[in-house]
Design a protein around this motif. Sequence first.
Motif, PDB file in Angstrom:
ATOM      1  N   ASP A  95      -2.668 -46.939 -38.586  1.00 40.49           N
ATOM      2  CA  ASP A  95      -3.789 -46.115 -38.320  1.00 40.49           C
ATOM      3  C   ASP A  95      -4.720 -47.032 -37.804  1.00 40.49           C
ATOM      4  O   ASP A  95      -5.740 -46.377 -37.039  1.00 40.49           O
ATOM      5  N   PHE A  96      -4.881 -48.312 -38.510  1.00 42.22           N
ATOM      6  CA  PHE A  96      -6.258 -49.013 -38.299  1.00 42.22           C
ATOM      7  C   PHE A  96      -6.143 -49.553 -36.726  1.00 42.22           C
ATOM      8  O   PHE A  96      -7.089 -49.673 -35.922  1.00 42.22           O
ATOM      9  N   TRP A  97      -4.698 -49.814 -36.510  1.00 43.63           N
ATOM     10  CA  TRP A  97      -4.597 -50.068 -35.085  1.00 43.63           C
ATOM     11  C   TRP A  97      -4.958 -49.297 -34.120  1.00 43.63           C
ATOM     12  O   TRP A  97      -5.602 -49.643 -32.911  1.00 43.63           O
ATOM     13  N   LYS A  98      -4.678 -48.160 -34.292  1.00 50.95           N
ATOM     14  CA  LYS A  98      -4.896 -47.040 -33.405  1.00 50.95           C
ATOM     15  C   LYS A  98      -6.446 -46.848 -33.429  1.00 50.95           C
ATOM     16  O   LYS A  98      -6.944 -46.679 -32.114  1.00 50.95           O
ATOM     17  N   LYS A  99      -7.215 -46.889 -34.505  1.00 47.36           N
ATOM     18  CA  LYS A  99      -8.614 -46.764 -34.560  1.00 47.36           C
ATOM     19  C   LYS A  99      -9.213 -48.081 -33.638  1.00 47.36           C
ATOM     20  O   LYS A  99     -10.159 -47.827 -32.897  1.00 47.36           O
ATOM     21  N   ALA A 100      -8.623 -49.048 -34.012  1.00 44.81           N
ATOM     22  CA  ALA A 100      -9.119 -50.455 -33.349  1.00 44.81           C
ATOM     23  C   ALA A 100      -9.091 -50.243 -31.872  1.00 44.81           C
ATOM     24  O   ALA A 100      -9.835 -50.665 -31.127  1.00 44.81           O
ATOM     25  N   LYS A 101      -7.931 -49.752 -31.297  1.00 46.43           N
ATOM     26  CA  LYS A 101      -7.659 -49.464 -29.746  1.00 46.43           C
ATOM     27  C   LYS A 101      -8.712 -48.682 -29.287  1.00 46.43           C
ATOM     28  O   LYS A 101      -9.350 -49.045 -28.331  1.00 46.43           O
ATOM     29  N   GLU A 102      -8.995 -47.621 -29.983  1.00 43.34           N
ATOM     30  CA  GLU A 102      -9.971 -46.682 -29.560  1.00 43.34           C
ATOM     31  C   GLU A 102     -11.359 -47.341 -29.550  1.00 43.34           C
ATOM     32  O   GLU A 102     -12.211 -47.132 -28.657  1.00 43.34           O
ATOM     33  N   ILE A 103     -11.801 -47.924 -30.621  1.00 40.70           N
ATOM     34  CA  ILE A 103     -13.191 -48.698 -30.550  1.00 40.70           C
ATOM     35  C   ILE A 103     -12.895 -49.890 -29.753  1.00 40.70           C
ATOM     36  O   ILE A 103     -14.212 -50.022 -28.894  1.00 40.70           O
ATOM     37  N   LEU A 104     -12.178 -50.666 -29.261  1.00 37.71           N
ATOM     38  CA  LEU A 104     -12.374 -51.441 -28.101  1.00 37.71           C
ATOM     39  C   LEU A 104     -12.449 -50.936 -27.135  1.00 37.71           C
ATOM     40  O   LEU A 104     -13.080 -51.418 -26.137  1.00 37.71           O
ATOM     41  N   HIS A 105     -11.746 -49.793 -26.771  1.00 40.91           N
ATOM     42  CA  HIS A 105     -12.009 -49.107 -25.502  1.00 40.91           C
ATOM     43  C   HIS A 105     -13.393 -48.647 -25.220  1.00 40.91           C
ATOM     44  O   HIS A 105     -14.171 -48.989 -24.277  1.00 40.91           O
ATOM     45  N   ARG A 106     -14.108 -48.296 -26.444  1.00 39.00           N
ATOM     46  CA  ARG A 106     -15.390 -47.536 -26.457  1.00 39.00           C
ATOM     47  C   ARG A 106     -16.320 -48.910 -26.348  1.00 39.00           C
ATOM     48  O   ARG A 106     -17.574 -48.808 -25.642  1.00 39.00           O
ATOM     49  N   ILE A 107     -16.043 -50.073 -27.011  1.00 39.09           N
ATOM     50  CA  ILE A 107     -16.980 -51.230 -26.678  1.00 39.09           C
ATOM     51  C   ILE A 107     -16.784 -51.755 -25.303  1.00 39.09           C
ATOM     52  O   ILE A 107     -17.959 -51.788 -24.643  1.00 39.09           O
ATOM     53  N   LYS A 108     -15.660 -51.554 -24.657  1.00 42.42           N
ATOM     54  CA  LYS A 108     -15.774 -52.149 -23.089  1.00 42.42           C
ATOM     55  C   LYS A 108     -16.595 -51.015 -22.243  1.00 42.42           C
ATOM     56  O   LYS A 108     -17.564 -51.434 -21.593  1.00 42.42           O
ATOM     57  N   GLN A 109     -16.671 -49.880 -22.573  1.00 44.28           N
ATOM     58  CA  GLN A 109     -17.375 -48.837 -21.894  1.00 44.28           C
ATOM     59  C   GLN A 109     -18.835 -49.010 -22.076  1.00 44.28           C
ATOM     60  O   GLN A 109     -19.811 -49.148 -21.242  1.00 44.28           O
ATOM     61  N   LEU A 110     -19.344 -49.254 -23.557  1.00 42.57           N
ATOM     62  CA  LEU A 110     -20.712 -49.701 -23.934  1.00 42.57           C
ATOM     63  C   LEU A 110     -21.228 -51.113 -22.980  1.00 42.57           C
ATOM     64  O   LEU A 110     -22.304 -51.150 -22.566  1.00 42.57           O
ATOM     65  N   GLU A 111     -20.257 -52.110 -22.975  1.00 40.11           N
ATOM     66  CA  GLU A 111     -20.772 -53.325 -22.350  1.00 40.11           C
ATOM     67  C   GLU A 111     -20.877 -53.037 -20.864  1.00 40.11           C
ATOM     68  O   GLU A 111     -21.869 -53.591 -20.255  1.00 40.11           O
ATOM     69  N   ASN A 112     -20.089 -52.266 -20.236  1.00 38.81           N
ATOM     70  CA  ASN A 112     -20.215 -52.051 -18.671  1.00 38.81           C
ATOM     71  C   ASN A 112     -21.381 -51.352 -18.377  1.00 38.81           C
ATOM     72  O   ASN A 112     -22.234 -51.449 -17.584  1.00 38.81           O
TER      73      ASN A 112
END
Length: 677
Positions: A404-421
Motif C-alpha cells: 500500500d505504501f508503494w502505491k501511495k509513494a508512486k502516486e506522490i512521486l507522480h504528483r511531485i513531478k507535476q508540481l515541479e513542472n
Amino acid sequence: MEKDEIKKTQEMKTDLNLLLECLKYQMDNPSSQKEALVTIYSVCQQNSDASIYFREIGGLMFVKNLAKSSIHSMVKEAALFTLGAIAECNVYCQQTLCTSEFFEDVICFLSKYKSSINLKRMSVYVMLVLVSNNRTGQTLVRETGCVGILLQFFRTALSMSEMDLSNETIYQSYQLWSSVCSALCACVNNPQNDVNQKICSSVFQHANKWLQSCIKPEIIRPICSFICLTVANNTHVQEYFISIGGLAVLSEVLIKLEQDSHGNLPSAKLAVVVTKTLDACIADNPAVGVVLAKYHIVSKLLTLLLHESLDSGEKFSIILTLGHCTEACEENQLHLFNNNGLPLMIQVLTESQNEELNKAATFVLHNCKKITEKLSLNLEEFSSDMKKAQELKELKVRERNIEDFWKKAKEILHRIKQLENKEDEEKIERRELVRNSLPRSLNTPDASKHSRVDSIARGTNAERNGPRKQGQHQNYEPNAAERCNASAGHEPQDLSLSDRANPVSACYKECGPANVLSTTSAPSTASAPRSHSSYKRATCEKSEQAYKCPAPAVRNRKHHLPVTDPLALCSDIISKEASNFQGSDSYKTLNFRCSGCVEVGKTLNSRNFSRLLHSCPFQCDRHKVILEAEDRYKSDLRKSLIFNKKILLTPHKKRRYDSESSTHEERNNFQNNFQKK
C-alpha cells in the motif's frame, strides 16, 4: 533374685520330667496324653530355657515318635502342635526336627485319606515352622515332595463355589487352605529361594481365578501374600505372572477396592495389600509399569493415599509403589503430574517425620524430574511456535502495508513531478513579469543586475513558501506528499542551501516547527552572488529537497512582533521605499530585503546582529552605513588596544565564572529533584 530364678528353673525341670513320665505311662489314655502335651507346650512358651531342657532329656524325640506311632488322631494332632511350638521357640529344636525322615512322616499325615482336617492342618503348621527362616528346611521340603502336596492343597482344599464361612466344615477347610498359603510363603521367602519360587509360580493361574471370583479379605490377603513373596526379586517369575494377565487382574481388584474405600476402612486396608503386591510385581522390572498405565493406577493410588485412616507404613507402601510405577514409564509420570501428585509428595516431605516415608516421596519426585523438564521444553517449543506464527502473521500484514505504501509513494512521486513542472513554469512567468514591470530607467546594466537579483530572491521565496497566486497572502497548505510524510513520522531534513547562507532563516528553524512564521510575515533570504545559471541549479536542488521532505508547519498561526522593535521599523521604511521605486505591481511580486530588514524576534541582540549583517551579501543603504560605522569604531578600538592592553571588549573571566556558577547551581537543582523523586 538369683535364688528365685534358680527355684523357678528347678521347678520347671521337675514339671517337664513329670510330664514326660506321664506321656510314657499313659499310652492307653489318649485324653491324659493330650493334656500332658498341652501342658508341655504351655511350660515351653513361658520359659525359653524349657525347650532346651526338654530336648536334653529326650522329650522332643519322644513326642516326635508319639505323633508317628499313636493310633489316636487327637494325640497325633496334639503332638504335632507341641513339636511346632517348641521348634518355633528354639532354633536348636528346629534343627533337630529338620530331617528328611520327619518330612516324610508329615507327608504321610497329609496324604492319608483318613486324616482329619485338623491333623492335616497341624502337619502344615509343623512344616511351616521348619522351613521358616531355614534354608535347609526349604531344600528338604522341595526334595521330599512336600511342596507338591502343599500346591495340591492350594488348588483343592477350598472350593470357589462354596465360600460360606459361617459353615463349620467350610470354615475348617478355609483354615487348612490359609495354612497352606502361609507354608508356601515360607517355602519361597526369608531366605529367598529362586527354585521354590519357580515351582510355586505354577499355581498363579489358579490364584488369578480366585481374585476374579471372590473379593473378600479372607481370600485376597492370603493370595496377595503368596503372589507378593513368590515374585519378589525374581524377574523371570514376574514376567511369567504378567504374561498370564496377573498384573491386569490385580489392577482390576485395586480399582474395585479403591471405589469401595470411600468411607470404608476395611476396603482401604485391603487396597493397600493389593498395592504391595503390585509393587512386588514391577519393582525389579519398571518397564512393565506401562501395563498399569492402561488402568490409570497412579491416579487411584493418589486417591488412596489421601485416606485419613491409613498409618505411615501403609502410606509408605503406596508411595513406594508410585515410585516404581513412575520410574521408567513417562505415561505414569504424566498421570502423576496431571493428578497433582507432585504437590502431594512435597506435602509429605514437609509434614511427615518418618524417614522412610520421606525417602519414598523423594524417589517419586526424582522420577518426575525428567517429565517436568520435558513438559517445560514442550511448553517453550509450543510458545516459540506460537511466536513464529504470530511473527509470520505480522510479516504478512507488514508486506500488505508495504504494498500500500508503494502505491501511495508512486502516486506522490507522480504528483511531485507535476508540481515541479508547474513550479518551473511559474518561475519563468515571474521572471518575465518582473522584467516587464520595471521602468525603462532601470533598464541599465545595474538595473538589469538588480532585476536579476530580485527575480532570484523571489524565486527562492516562492520555493520556500510554495506556489501561490500573485498579490494574495495565503496560509501554508501542505500538499498530499507532505501530509503523507508527516503522518509517517518523518522529521524535517537539514537546512537547505539558502537557509545555510542566511543565519536569520537558521534562527527561525532552530525555534522548532511551532514557531514557523506564516506567509504574511514573508521572511525571505538572499543567496551569495553567483551566476544566474549556477544559482538556478542550486535553487532547483533546494526545491527538490523541499518536496522530498517538507518541513512541518502550523496552519493558520501568525506571530506578531512588537512594534517597538527598531528592526521592524527599518523593515517598514525599506518596504515603502521599494514600493515607491518599483511601483505597486512590482511590489506585489517582489519581496526582497537584506537580512537586517527581516522581521525577527528576540533571538537577535547587539552582539550577533553585526555578525548577521556581515554574513549577508546584500545590505540595504541604511544597514550598510551602520555596518561601516561599526567597523570603523571597532578598528579604532583595536588600534587603542595595542597601546593599552588592559582594555577588553568583553569580560571573559566574569562570564566564565557566571557560566560555571550557573552550571553548578543547575547540577545541584537536578540532584535535589532526582532525590525527591
